[in-house]
Write an enzyme that holds these catalytic residues in place. Structure first.
Site, PDB file in Angstrom:
ATOM      1  N   GLY A 246      -9.238  -2.177   0.155  1.00  0.00           N
ATOM      2  CA  GLY A 246      -8.900  -3.584  -0.049  1.00  0.00           C
ATOM      3  C   GLY A 246     -10.094  -4.511  -0.042  1.00  0.00           C
ATOM      4  O   GLY A 246      -9.931  -5.732  -0.115  1.00  0.00           O
ATOM      5  N   GLU A 280     -11.482   3.716   2.497  1.00  0.00           N
ATOM      6  CA  GLU A 280     -10.750   4.017   1.256  1.00  0.00           C
ATOM      7  C   GLU A 280     -10.981   2.951   0.196  1.00  0.00           C
ATOM      8  O   GLU A 280     -10.035   2.326  -0.290  1.00  0.00           O
ATOM      9  CB  GLU A 280      -9.243   4.113   1.545  1.00  0.00           C
ATOM     10  N   PRO A 281     -12.232   2.704  -0.189  1.00  0.00           N
ATOM     11  CA  PRO A 281     -12.443   1.680  -1.219  1.00  0.00           C
ATOM     12  C   PRO A 281     -11.964   2.166  -2.585  1.00  0.00           C
ATOM     13  O   PRO A 281     -12.159   3.326  -2.941  1.00  0.00           O
ATOM     14  CB  PRO A 281     -13.967   1.493  -1.223  1.00  0.00           C
ATOM     15  N   GLY A 282     -11.315   1.306  -3.309  1.00  0.00           N
ATOM     16  CA  GLY A 282     -10.965   1.596  -4.697  1.00  0.00           C
ATOM     17  C   GLY A 282     -11.693   0.585  -5.555  1.00  0.00           C
ATOM     18  O   GLY A 282     -12.787   0.830  -6.078  1.00  0.00           O
ATOM     19  N   ARG A 283     -11.095  -0.595  -5.625  1.00  0.00           N
ATOM     20  CA  ARG A 283     -11.661  -1.690  -6.409  1.00  0.00           C
ATOM     21  C   ARG A 283     -13.146  -1.921  -6.143  1.00  0.00           C
ATOM     22  O   ARG A 283     -13.926  -2.106  -7.078  1.00  0.00           O
ATOM     23  CB  ARG A 283     -10.896  -2.977  -6.055  1.00  0.00           C
ATOM     24  N   ARG A 319      -2.974  -6.689 -15.169  1.00  0.00           N
ATOM     25  CA  ARG A 319      -3.224  -7.471 -13.955  1.00  0.00           C
ATOM     26  C   ARG A 319      -2.950  -8.970 -14.110  1.00  0.00           C
ATOM     27  O   ARG A 319      -2.327  -9.564 -13.232  1.00  0.00           O
ATOM     28  CB  ARG A 319      -4.660  -7.239 -13.452  1.00  0.00           C
ATOM     29  N   CYS A 350       5.168  -8.092 -27.497  1.00  0.00           N
ATOM     30  CA  CYS A 350       6.251  -9.070 -27.648  1.00  0.00           C
ATOM     31  C   CYS A 350       6.812  -9.493 -26.297  1.00  0.00           C
ATOM     32  O   CYS A 350       7.923  -9.097 -25.921  1.00  0.00           O
ATOM     33  CB  CYS A 350       7.329  -8.508 -28.553  1.00  0.00           C
ATOM     34  N   GLU A 351       6.023 -10.231 -25.547  1.00  0.00           N
ATOM     35  CA  GLU A 351       6.398 -10.782 -24.251  1.00  0.00           C
ATOM     36  C   GLU A 351       5.596 -12.069 -24.069  1.00  0.00           C
ATOM     37  O   GLU A 351       4.392 -12.088 -24.349  1.00  0.00           O
ATOM     38  CB  GLU A 351       5.971  -9.837 -23.101  1.00  0.00           C
ATOM     39  N   TYR A 379      -7.714  -0.685 -11.591  1.00  0.00           N
ATOM     40  CA  TYR A 379      -6.370  -1.164 -11.947  1.00  0.00           C
ATOM     41  C   TYR A 379      -6.321  -1.703 -13.379  1.00  0.00           C
ATOM     42  O   TYR A 379      -5.566  -2.614 -13.677  1.00  0.00           O
ATOM     43  CB  TYR A 379      -5.878  -2.199 -10.921  1.00  0.00           C
TER      44      TYR A 379
HETATM   45  C1  LIG Z   1      -4.583   0.913  -3.006  1.00  0.00           C
HETATM   46  C2  LIG Z   1      -5.019   1.476  -1.731  1.00  0.00           C
HETATM   47  C3  LIG Z   1      -6.379   1.499  -1.386  1.00  0.00           C
HETATM   48  C4  LIG Z   1      -7.454   0.882  -2.245  1.00  0.00           C
HETATM   49  O1  LIG Z   1      -7.330  -0.490  -2.374  1.00  0.00           O
HETATM   50  P1  LIG Z   1      -8.521  -1.311  -3.092  1.00  0.00           P
HETATM   51  O2  LIG Z   1      -8.055  -2.719  -3.049  1.00  0.00           O
HETATM   52  O3  LIG Z   1      -8.615  -0.798  -4.478  1.00  0.00           O
HETATM   53  O4  LIG Z   1      -9.745  -1.052  -2.308  1.00  0.00           O
HETATM   54  C5  LIG Z   1      -6.745   2.125  -0.213  1.00  0.00           C
HETATM   55  N1  LIG Z   1      -5.818   2.680   0.611  1.00  0.00           N
HETATM   56  C6  LIG Z   1      -4.503   2.660   0.324  1.00  0.00           C
HETATM   57  C7  LIG Z   1      -3.555   3.283   1.257  1.00  0.00           C
HETATM   58  C8  LIG Z   1      -4.057   2.056  -0.848  1.00  0.00           C
HETATM   59  O5  LIG Z   1      -2.751   2.038  -1.131  1.00  0.00           O
END
Ligand SMILES: *Cc1c(COP(=O)(O)O)cnc(C)c1O
Length: 420
Positions: A246, A280-283, A319, A350-351, A379
């Protein structure tokens, strides 16, 4: 061309936006549009940022696969030592296919099916992050049947309200579906201790996405470390604490979370606890490393508005319409001397909700021109769909002077595959 020191990817050099050594216009000409482009050097620097900031506790960086699950990207992240945070059997399949070791994988999600639990046990994942008592009972049953022990942590809902740009991206407060109320977590561990097929090894929290402040992380960590220390007092020593992801990025509207400042707060607390830290970085690893290249098909004007109609829309990048995601959009070619206009950037779907930006001030786009949509490495493609019979775009990975196609553009036949 010498090495350019970047403060952000896709810099404008001599009027043209670049990825590595490539003008985005050249990539669009070679691979077509719409096109997802990822800057691998930038992703490497993001991984290094996390590693350096948290180096004293040597964290497991469990990249959140749902942000962007492209196999080549996962393979690069695996080579950088990353593990994976997965939310489904499909993401487990991707992570393992990319060579990420089972022992570096954690499995989150409120709806794990029996099949998925079985698959995860077969792959020897590091731990399930469990979201309910029913789920833990199910994991116990499946593990018992297979004659193995399932390692798990409880995902605690810490009752922390983190400010996120949209309510859909907040997960840490008590009226979301996520996690187990922290008051009840302890009971779950106690129950698990009586089961032969369960091994309580950690504790987990994930409070939302695109969070710019440090305080909610400290509050959440404090809460779970208290549970962990109580458990340890009862003779249930844990092995890991997972603080989720997050971590907010600078999207042109909201400032980024300061990762070094976050680490200064988190590291000493984790060291005190003696637990292995999982992030757990994603973004934060991939979002700003991605751009969506899209061509202006038409410019359509009525009495009130200028609509810039692109060759991509909510089917390629949902998004903006799904949760108000903000993305900077700019011409890939020269902008000097051009006059700004206020326009709606919309797609072909078409939205009415099919837009990238409403009332955006930018150099007046021209038909046929290439635009770059920023911060779409997370995302973006993963949420793309075939709605309106759209073929999902190609993806390319740029590493300085090299460019690789890492997913081909879908064909019409791809659209009907599997249909009888
Ligand atoms: C989506 C998610 C993440 C990653 O979130 P980001 O905002 O992309 O860093 C990490 N842990 C869990 C459990 C998630 O569902």
């Amino acid at each position: 061309m010498g090495e350019i020191l970047l403060t952000r990817p896709f810099p404008r050099v001599n009027g043209h936006l670049l990825c590595g050594e490539f003008p985005l216009q050249d990539l669009a000409a070679e691979f077509g549009t719409p096109l997802y482009v990822y800057d691998l050097k930038w992703i490497r620097s993001r991984v290094a940022l996390f590693r350096d900031a948290f180096s004293e506790v040597d964290p497991v960086i469990a990249y959140s696969v749902k942000a962007n699950g492209n196999l080549s990207l996962l393979r690069e992240l695996s080579d950088l030592g990353c593990g994976a945070d997965i939310t489904s059997g499909g993401e487990l399949f991707r992570a393992r296919s990319a060579g990420i070791e089972g022992m570096k994988i954690v499995f989150a999600g409120v709806g794990k099916s029996e099949d998925e639990i079985e698959f995860a046990l077969d792959e020897g994942i590091y731990a399930f992050n469990v979201e309910s008592h029913s789920e833990l009972q199910r994991i116990n049953r499946v593990a018992e049947r297979k004659g193995v022990t399932a390692r798990f942590g409880v995902r605690v809902n810490p009752g922390v309200i983190a400010s996120t740009p949209h309510e859909y991206t907040a997960t840490g407060h008590s009226d979301t579906k996520f996690g187990v109320p922290w008051e009840e977590a302890q009971e779950l561990y106690r129950w698990a201790l009586e089961q032969e097929s369960l091994d309580p090894v950690g504790i987990d929290v994930h409070i939302g996405s695109q969070i710019a402040e440090i305080e909610p992380y400290i509050a959440a960590l404090t809460r779970v470390l208290k549970v962990a220390s109580d458990l340890s007092g009862e003779g249930v020593p844990l092995e890991y604490v997972d603080i989720g992801g997050g971590f907010g990025i600078d999207d042109g509207q909201v400032a980024a979370l300061d990762i070094d400042a976050l680490a200064r707060e988190i590291v000493p607390r984790v060291m005190d606890s003696g637990l292995q830290l999982i992030l757990e970085p994603g973004r934060a690893l991939v979002a700003d490393a991605g751009a969506l290249l899209t061509k202006v098909e038409y410019v359509k004007t009525n009495a009130q508005k200028v609509f810039v109609i692109m060759d991509s829309g909510m089917s390629e990048l949902i998004r903006p319409s799904h949760y108000g995601g903000y993305h900077e959009i700019e011409p890939a070619g020269p902008i000097a001397g051009r006059i700004d206009a206020v326009v709606d950037i919309v797609g072909p779907v078409c939205e009415t909700g099919d837009f990238f930006a409403i009332g955006r001030s930018m150099p007046m786009p021209e038909e046929g021109e290439l635009l770059a949509v920023r911060t779409v490495g997370a995302y973006g493609f993963t949420m793309a769909s075939n709605y309106n019979g759209r073929r999902r775009p190609a993806e390319v990975l740029v590493d300085g002077t090299e460019v690789r196609l890492v997913r081909s553009r879908e064909t019409y036949l791809d659209l009907t595959r599997g249909e009888l």
